[in-house]
Scaffold this active site. Structure first.
Site, PDB file in Angstrom:
ATOM      1  CD1 TRP A  36      -0.560 -57.105  50.910  1.00 26.67           C
ATOM      2  CD2 TRP A  36       0.017 -58.895  52.100  1.00 26.67           C
ATOM      3  NE1 TRP A  36       0.593 -57.618  50.364  1.00 26.67           N
ATOM      4  CE2 TRP A  36       0.968 -58.721  51.068  1.00 26.67           C
ATOM      5  CE3 TRP A  36       0.176 -59.975  52.991  1.00 26.67           C
ATOM      6  CZ2 TRP A  36       2.063 -59.577  50.899  1.00 26.67           C
ATOM      7  CZ3 TRP A  36       1.268 -60.821  52.814  1.00 26.67           C
ATOM      8  CH2 TRP A  36       2.190 -60.613  51.774  1.00 26.67           C
ATOM      9  CG  ASP A  39       7.151 -54.096  47.201  1.00 27.91           C
ATOM     10  OD1 ASP A  39       7.132 -55.163  47.811  1.00 27.91           O
ATOM     11  OD2 ASP A  39       7.217 -54.029  45.963  1.00 27.91           O
ATOM     12  CD1 TRP A  63       0.846 -58.725  47.067  1.00 32.18           C
ATOM     13  CD2 TRP A  63      -0.499 -59.784  45.622  1.00 32.18           C
ATOM     14  NE1 TRP A  63       0.940 -58.083  45.853  1.00 32.18           N
ATOM     15  CE2 TRP A  63       0.127 -58.703  44.949  1.00 32.18           C
ATOM     16  CE3 TRP A  63      -1.393 -60.569  44.910  1.00 32.18           C
ATOM     17  CZ2 TRP A  63      -0.099 -58.414  43.600  1.00 32.18           C
ATOM     18  CZ3 TRP A  63      -1.634 -60.277  43.572  1.00 32.18           C
ATOM     19  CH2 TRP A  63      -0.976 -59.207  42.930  1.00 32.18           C
TER      20      TRP A  63
HETATM   21  C1  FRU Z   1       7.981 -56.737  44.922  1.00 32.64           C
HETATM   22  C2  FRU Z   1       6.812 -56.669  43.975  1.00 32.64           C
HETATM   23  C3  FRU Z   1       7.001 -55.549  42.992  1.00 32.64           C
HETATM   24  C4  FRU Z   1       5.598 -55.237  42.603  1.00 32.64           C
HETATM   25  C5  FRU Z   1       4.850 -55.446  43.883  1.00 32.64           C
HETATM   26  C6  FRU Z   1       3.451 -55.942  43.731  1.00 32.64           C
HETATM   27  O1  FRU Z   1       7.714 -57.269  46.176  1.00 32.64           O
HETATM   28  O2  FRU Z   1       6.657 -57.914  43.336  1.00 32.64           O
HETATM   29  O3  FRU Z   1       7.845 -55.855  41.916  1.00 32.64           O
HETATM   30  O4  FRU Z   1       5.483 -53.924  42.122  1.00 32.64           O
HETATM   31  O5  FRU Z   1       5.598 -56.361  44.638  1.00 32.64           O
HETATM   32  O6  FRU Z   1       2.751 -55.891  44.931  1.00 32.64           O
END
Ligand code: FRU
Length: 495
Positions: A36, A39, A63
């Protein structure tokens, strides 16, 4: 010393990524080594190449506990995987190494600044995140977490600020020689704000100001901020959660926001002037920029969205991809984006048609097809006093499937529709964009990779991005007009 958690991730990815054939991946968009991705993190130029890290869970295509994946590239389009850079292996980041950024230090080492997430049990048995900022120092492959981590925690927050929503530091070096970073946070009003911190050495940080306050205007919590000067303005990019649509802007739930303004150097606050979505398509979130050595400000985003990312093929060993890297500029209070110029080097087999007259008809044009293509269209009414009702282009098309872009000049609305792209799920398939400017001439640059389409409207004044998982043998392109349209087309294969 690497931890067992990091060694496990590196071992797992090395053995399991081999099972993913390169044909199964996008051709020039970064996908995770295995598992997966969300960001983009640590987008940087370091030791003669671009580095891109990403939110990464190698073990599943969903995730889960966050690592930092890592890839490098010379041209921003073809990426080479490096071993996992960060794993959640400390008490303060045991729940995950969340988003952050990178910068080169004067001694030639690279500093990564990320959000360390720990969880505490509350009296009622539920858990709460504790988000702090941490640092790791490395050589472009191996990174060692700083012994005095975390470097920013609850004690560095102004009164009333949430320690559960305090994340995604973006670091840069100011003209005054100090390091700065912006971090997303939730104040007492429950919405979002961007905090500014400074440091002399990159390790010891102090609070400077609240750079911008949401005050419940644009969604709630503001995630993944980025802040830079561009074309005489200051630009704040952020990804707000829980947005309400306004007209045809901000339809993504978790959306994107660009604020253009001026920095008040005395108060270190942004005087806001213009607001817009960053991307008007379906799949785009959490973009981050790098300042390239030649001065270009280049942005890359996660080409997914939290509201659409739970639907995928379970057979795939990877999920999610990055957008094309895009060169940014500011003109007349708007953020413009265009694909990085490196993409031009991939263009081959030019096919060109000028002044194609289309009238109440659907046509296809010889040699105009493909799934890895760069296609430029200019669409005009044949007769300005008698404008056409609708123009459409269909692509990734065969007898069964297609994705379409359609434009209605009377409303100036461009719509993307991937309902017939082969999806068997009823998640979001359409998005409309109110095209700014003169609808008597619409310019579209459509970039297709195997699993995506990105549409740059009117020289990049607006962009729509979407993933499509249509069979690769659907290579057709066709054009439709209700009324009389005149069209120029140039198409290249991207090789
Ligand atoms: C944005 C987010 C960020 C965080 C990350 C966790 O997509 O929620 O704020 O750092 O993803 O994976």
């Amino acid at each position: 010393m690497t931890s067992q958690t990091l060694r496990d991730a590196r071992h797992y990815e090395e053995t399991s990524a081999k099972k993913i054939k390169s044909e199964e991946r996008p051709a020039f968009h970064l996908s995770p080594y295995v598992g997966w991705m969300n960001d983009p993190n640590g987008f940087s130029w370091y030791k003669g190449q671009y580095h891109l890290f990403y939110q990464y869970h190698p073990y599943k295509t969903h995730w889960d506990s966050m690592h930092w994946g890592h890839a490098v590239s010379k041209n921003l389009l073809h990426w080479e995987y490096l071993p996992t850079a960060l794993a959640p292996d400390q008490e303060y980041d045991s729940f995950g190494c969340f988003s952050g950024s990178a910068i080169e230090l004067p001694d030639g080492k690279q500093l990564l600044m990320y959000t360390a997430v720990d969880q505490v049990k509350k009296y009622d048995g539920s858990t709460q995140d504790i988000q702090t900022q941490a640092i790791a120092i490395g050589d472009g492959i191996d990174y060692v977490k700083y012994e005095k981590n975390p470097v920013l925690s609850a004690k560095d927050l102004p009164e009333g600020c949430s320690k559960a929503d305090f994340r995604d530091p973006k670091i840069w070096k100011g003209k005054d020689g100090l390091y700065y970073c912006v971090i997303g946070n939730r104040p007492a009003d429950g919405s979002g704000q961007i905090l500014l911190y400074s440091s002399e050495n990159g390790f010891d940080w102090k609070f400077v100001s609240i750079l911008a306050k949401n005050e419940n205007r644009y969604g709630k919590m503001w995630e993944c901020p980025d802040f830079f000067e561009l074309d005489g303005k200051h630009v704040l990019l952020t990804s707000p959660q829980d947005m309400l649509p306004e007209g045809l802007e901000y339809h993504n739930g978790n959306g994107t926001l660009c604020i253009i303004g001026e920095l008040d150097e005395d108060t270190h606050t942004l005087k806001e002037q213009y607001h817009q979505a960053i991307d008007y398509g379906i799949d785009f979130y959490a973009p981050q920029t790098v300042l390239a050595p030649d001065g270009r400000r280049i942005m890359i985003g996660w080409m997914q969205n939290w509201d659409t990312c739970n639907h995928r093929s379970e057979n795939s060993k990877w999920f999610a991809q990055m957008s094309l890297p895009r060169e940014l500029s500011v003109k007349n209070g708007r953020l413009y984006q265009k694909p990085v110029k490196e993409l031009d080097d991939m263009r081959e087999n030019k096919v060109e048609y000028q002044n194609v007259a289309l009238e109440d008809d659907t046509i296809s044009l010889e040699k105009l097809e493909g799934r890895k293509i760069d296609m430029e269209l200019v669409i005009r009414p044949q007769d300005e006093k008698n404008r056409y009702k609708k123009f459409a282009v269909r692509f990734a098309q065969n007898e069964q499937f297609y994705t379409a872009l359609s434009f209605r000049p009377h409303e100036s609305i461009l719509k993307i529709d991937r309902k017939f792209s082969g999806s068997r799920r009823a998640y979001i398939h359409q998005r409309r964009c109110l095209v700014n400017g003169n609808s008597d001439e619409l310019k579209l640059r459509i970039i297709l990779d195997k699993f995506s389409v990105e549409v740059f409207i009117n020289d990049g004044e607006q962009v729509m991005s979407a993933t499509i998982f249509t069979d690769q043998d659907a290579t057709g392109v066709s054009f439709f007009a209700d009324g009389k349209v005149n069209m120029d087309v140039v198409k290249y294969d991207l090789i």
